[in-house]
Design a protein around this motif. Structure first.
Motif, PDB file in Angstrom:
ATOM      1  N   SER A   1       6.525   6.680  -0.261  1.00 10.00           N
ATOM      2  CA  SER A   1       6.669   5.529   0.631  1.00 10.00           C
ATOM      3  C   SER A   1       5.607   4.455   0.367  1.00 10.00           C
ATOM      4  CB  SER A   1       6.578   5.979   2.091  1.00 10.00           C
ATOM      5  OG  SER A   1       7.545   6.959   2.379  1.00 10.00           O
ATOM      6  N   PHE A   2       5.987   3.228   0.714  1.00 12.25           N
ATOM      7  CA  PHE A   2       5.088   2.083   0.613  1.00 12.25           C
ATOM      8  C   PHE A   2       5.224   1.236   1.879  1.00 12.25           C
ATOM      9  CE2 PHE A   2       6.701   3.153  -3.573  1.00 12.25           C
ATOM     10  CZ  PHE A   2       5.541   3.269  -4.330  1.00 12.25           C
ATOM     11  N   GLU A   3       4.145   0.567   2.219  1.00  9.77           N
ATOM     12  CA  GLU A   3       4.194  -0.449   3.273  1.00  9.77           C
ATOM     13  C   GLU A   3       3.984  -1.799   2.611  1.00  9.77           C
ATOM     14  OE1 GLU A   3       2.273  -0.480   7.506  1.00  9.77           O
ATOM     15  OE2 GLU A   3       0.930  -1.554   6.137  1.00  9.77           O
ATOM     16  N   ILE A   4       4.944  -2.704   2.795  1.00  9.61           N
ATOM     17  CA  ILE A   4       4.838  -4.032   2.195  1.00  9.61           C
ATOM     18  C   ILE A   4       4.742  -5.074   3.311  1.00  9.61           C
ATOM     19  CG2 ILE A   4       7.361  -4.325   1.957  1.00  9.61           C
ATOM     20  CD1 ILE A   4       6.539  -5.721  -0.796  1.00  9.61           C
TER      21      ILE A   4
ATOM     22  N   THR B   1       0.847  -1.194   0.000  1.00  7.60           N
ATOM     23  CA  THR B   1       0.000   0.000   0.000  1.00  7.60           C
ATOM     24  C   THR B   1       0.882   1.243   0.000  1.00  7.60           C
ATOM     25  OG1 THR B   1      -0.104  -0.074   2.423  1.00  7.60           O
ATOM     26  CG2 THR B   1      -1.927  -1.085   1.199  1.00  7.60           C
ATOM     27  N   ARG B   2       0.358   2.323  -0.560  1.00  3.09           N
ATOM     28  CA  ARG B   2       1.070   3.611  -0.499  1.00  3.09           C
ATOM     29  C   ARG B   2       0.853   4.245   0.870  1.00  3.09           C
ATOM     30  NH1 ARG B   2       2.926   5.556  -5.389  1.00  3.09           N
ATOM     31  NH2 ARG B   2       2.030   4.588  -7.258  1.00  3.09           N
TER      32      ARG B   2
ATOM     33  N   ASP C   1      -2.221  -2.274  -8.860  1.00  8.80           N
ATOM     34  CA  ASP C   1      -2.845  -0.960  -9.063  1.00  8.80           C
ATOM     35  C   ASP C   1      -2.919  -0.229  -7.726  1.00  8.80           C
ATOM     36  OD1 ASP C   1      -4.236   1.254  -9.793  1.00  8.80           O
ATOM     37  OD2 ASP C   1      -6.067   0.222 -10.410  1.00  8.80           O
ATOM     38  N   LEU C   2      -2.072   0.784  -7.582  1.00  7.38           N
ATOM     39  CA  LEU C   2      -2.063   1.608  -6.364  1.00  7.38           C
ATOM     40  C   LEU C   2      -2.285   3.072  -6.742  1.00  7.38           C
ATOM     41  CD1 LEU C   2       0.910   0.135  -4.279  1.00  7.38           C
ATOM     42  CD2 LEU C   2      -1.519  -0.358  -4.057  1.00  7.38           C
ATOM     43  N   SER C   3      -3.318   3.323  -7.532  1.00  8.66           N
ATOM     44  CA  SER C   3      -3.583   4.683  -8.015  1.00  8.66           C
ATOM     45  C   SER C   3      -3.797   5.644  -6.853  1.00  8.66           C
ATOM     46  CB  SER C   3      -4.810   4.690  -8.921  1.00  8.66           C
ATOM     47  OG  SER C   3      -4.571   3.937 -10.088  1.00  8.66           O
TER      48      SER C   3
ATOM     49  N   VAL D   1       2.297  -0.111  -9.470  1.00  4.11           N
ATOM     50  CA  VAL D   1       3.574  -0.460  -8.845  1.00  4.11           C
ATOM     51  C   VAL D   1       3.914  -1.889  -9.267  1.00  4.11           C
ATOM     52  CG1 VAL D   1       4.755  -0.916  -6.662  1.00  4.11           C
ATOM     53  CG2 VAL D   1       3.268   1.074  -6.873  1.00  4.11           C
ATOM     54  N   TYR D   2       5.169  -2.092  -9.651  1.00  2.00           N
ATOM     55  CA  TYR D   2       5.620  -3.424 -10.064  1.00  2.00           C
ATOM     56  C   TYR D   2       6.438  -4.045  -8.931  1.00  2.00           C
ATOM     57  CZ  TYR D   2       4.116  -1.864 -14.640  1.00  2.00           C
ATOM     58  OH  TYR D   2       3.361  -1.396 -15.694  1.00  2.00           O
ATOM     59  N   VAL D   3       5.991  -5.216  -8.488  1.00  2.00           N
ATOM     60  CA  VAL D   3       6.627  -5.919  -7.368  1.00  2.00           C
ATOM     61  C   VAL D   3       7.261  -7.207  -7.902  1.00  2.00           C
ATOM     62  CG1 VAL D   3       6.288  -6.978  -5.116  1.00  2.00           C
ATOM     63  CG2 VAL D   3       4.927  -4.975  -5.780  1.00  2.00           C
ATOM     64  N   LYS D   4       8.516  -7.415  -7.527  1.00  2.00           N
ATOM     65  CA  LYS D   4       9.270  -8.567  -8.049  1.00  2.00           C
ATOM     66  C   LYS D   4       9.998  -9.258  -6.898  1.00  2.00           C
ATOM     67  CE  LYS D   4      12.982  -9.407 -11.431  1.00  2.00           C
ATOM     68  NZ  LYS D   4      13.897  -8.730 -12.389  1.00  2.00           N
TER      69      LYS D   4
END
Length: 437
Positions: free
Chosen positions: A74-77, A58-59, A152-154, A134-137
């Motif tokens: 920033s993001f929370e993963i 999430t942003r 999709d984190l618009s 956002v692309y997560v790898k």
């Protein structure tokens, strides 16, 4: 799915088997079988590795950013799996108006743990911009493939004038000697017409300020202290026409004007006065009547963050007479504008009395560093001689206009791009301290 270096190294071992085919007739068959096994392992790795349901992203952080400032996106993963995952995160940044430093975020997250990650972004244009995917790898369980997911984190980020710079000014006003008239919440004692307090006389005070009744009562000299009137109306006029679209030392003139208006509004309100705003080009685009307080500040901020320049010549006539119809108080007007030609300046001078007759007007120009550089450069050929002569003539016309305005009682100042805010604030404090109003 992408293959990893480990898979390439394992696959390269098969090449050695292929090389043995010249001396061992079964080597080719073994090579094919080996490659098939490697491909099967690759598919297995993809199937058994975590899916997009095994993590959440999430942003976080502020939705408001400041232009030309380093901001953290920033993001929370959240790793929902039972395995430690090495994430790579790439944000889809809108083109053209942002400079991203190290946009690829790498972070190892333990099982069932959350981590905050971020990258640095520098906005170069005000307005509202939507950041979408956002692309997560991360690498598979066998280390043979890496899985990538698009999430999709618009989210809309609003790029405001330099809010961080506003905080810097609040400190500098108190600490900088250049603002000595503004120490301690911009209090300017000793001049003005509003009674502030009584204090004991000290050598050097003006005798006319002695309060004789208080002196008799205290049996020692007591003087009156005065401060400038409060609740005066201070306007920022922002020209968004063609002349403000140019860039000076990496900053667009309009952005400098917007930042200055925001700083001035804050300083004016700290000083007990009311700040107003008028935005114009071919006509008046917005006018905010003077006010103060948090609600008024937010209103000013919302009006300033998205304005943009036009390619048209500004209409000073429309702006000045609109102001005259709306504002009945004697005010201080700071106008942030510029001229491309002498004719434009002369058109402004014709209608300027509509404002300057009942208000104090301060016009602030930003120095054209490219023009000054051209005028100072040594000419080596005919074309450069012509360019230098043109630059010198334009600079001379500019000086003549500034001198003429000053003689007419209009404060006209030309300053460098980095000193626009400083110049405006200092001039406001000077006007207040000398009680021009």
């Amino acid at each position: 799915m992408n293959i990893t270096k480990r898979f390439i190294y394992i696959l390269s071992i098969g090449i050695l088997l292929l090389g043995l085919s010249f001396i061992w007739h079964n080597a080719l068959t073994i090579f094919i079988i080996y490659d098939v096994i490697c491909c099967a392992l690759l598919i297995i790795d993809y199937v058994i590795s975590e899916k997009d349901t095994d993590f959440q992203i999430t942003r976080t952080g502020e939705e408001t950013l400041s232009i030309y400032e380093e901001e953290n996106i920033s993001f929370e993963i959240y790793n929902l799996s039972s395995r430690r995952l090495n994430f790579q995160i790439i944000d889809e940044v809108p083109e053209f108006h942002f400079k991203a430093e190290n946009p690829i975020i790498k972070k190892e997250v333990a099982p069932h743990q959350k981590e905050i990650v971020s990258y640095i972004l520098v906005p170069t244009k005000r307005g509202a911009f939507t950041f979408k995917n956002v692309y997560v790898k991360f690498t598979g369980k066998l280390g043979l493939c890496s899985k990538m997911f698009k999430v999709d984190l618009s989210r809309e980020y609003k790029i405001y004038p330099n809010i961080k710079n506003l905080r810097k000014y609040r400190l500098s006003i108190c600490n900088n000697r250049a603002f000595r008239n503004g120490q301690r919440s911009l209090k300017t004692l000793g001049r003005g017409t509003a009674f502030e307090s009584l204090r004991e006389y000290v050598p050097g005070d003006e005798y006319r300020k002695i309060n004789w009744k208080a002196t008799a009562r205290e049996n020692k000299p007591i003087i009156n202290q005065y401060e400038p009137e409060k609740n005066q109306h201070v306007y920022m006029f922002i020209d968004t026409g063609r002349s403000m679209s140019y860039t000076v030392r990496g900053y667009r003139k309009l952005d400098l004007a917007v930042n200055t208006a925001l700083v001035m509004s804050d300083v004016v309100n700290q000083g007990g006065d009311k700040s107003g705003l008028l935005i114009f080009n071919t006509g008046v685009k917005n006018m905010i009547m003077p006010g103060k307080g948090a609600g008024h500040r937010n209103k000013m901020l919302e009006a300033l963050y998205h304005i943009d320049y036009t390619n048209e010549t500004s209409n000073y006539d429309e702006a000045f007479y609109h102001f005259k119809r709306k504002e009945r108080h004697r005010s201080i007007v700071f106008m942030l504008t510029d001229f491309e030609t002498t004719e434009e300046a002369e058109e402004m001078l014709k209608v300027l009395p509509a404002v300057s007759k009942n208000s104090i007007v301060v016009i602030i120009f930003i120095k054209n560093d490219k023009l000054e550089e051209m005028a100072a450069r040594r000419a080596k050929n005919g074309e450069e001689v012509f360019n230098k002569g043109t630059a010198l003539e334009m600079l001379q016309d500019r000086k003549r206009i500034i001198s003429f305005l000053n003689r007419k009682g209009v404060f006209c100042i030309e300053c460098e791009a980095e000193k626009v805010e400083f110049t405006a604030v200092n001039k406001y404090l000077e006007i207040k301290n000398k009680n021009y109003i």
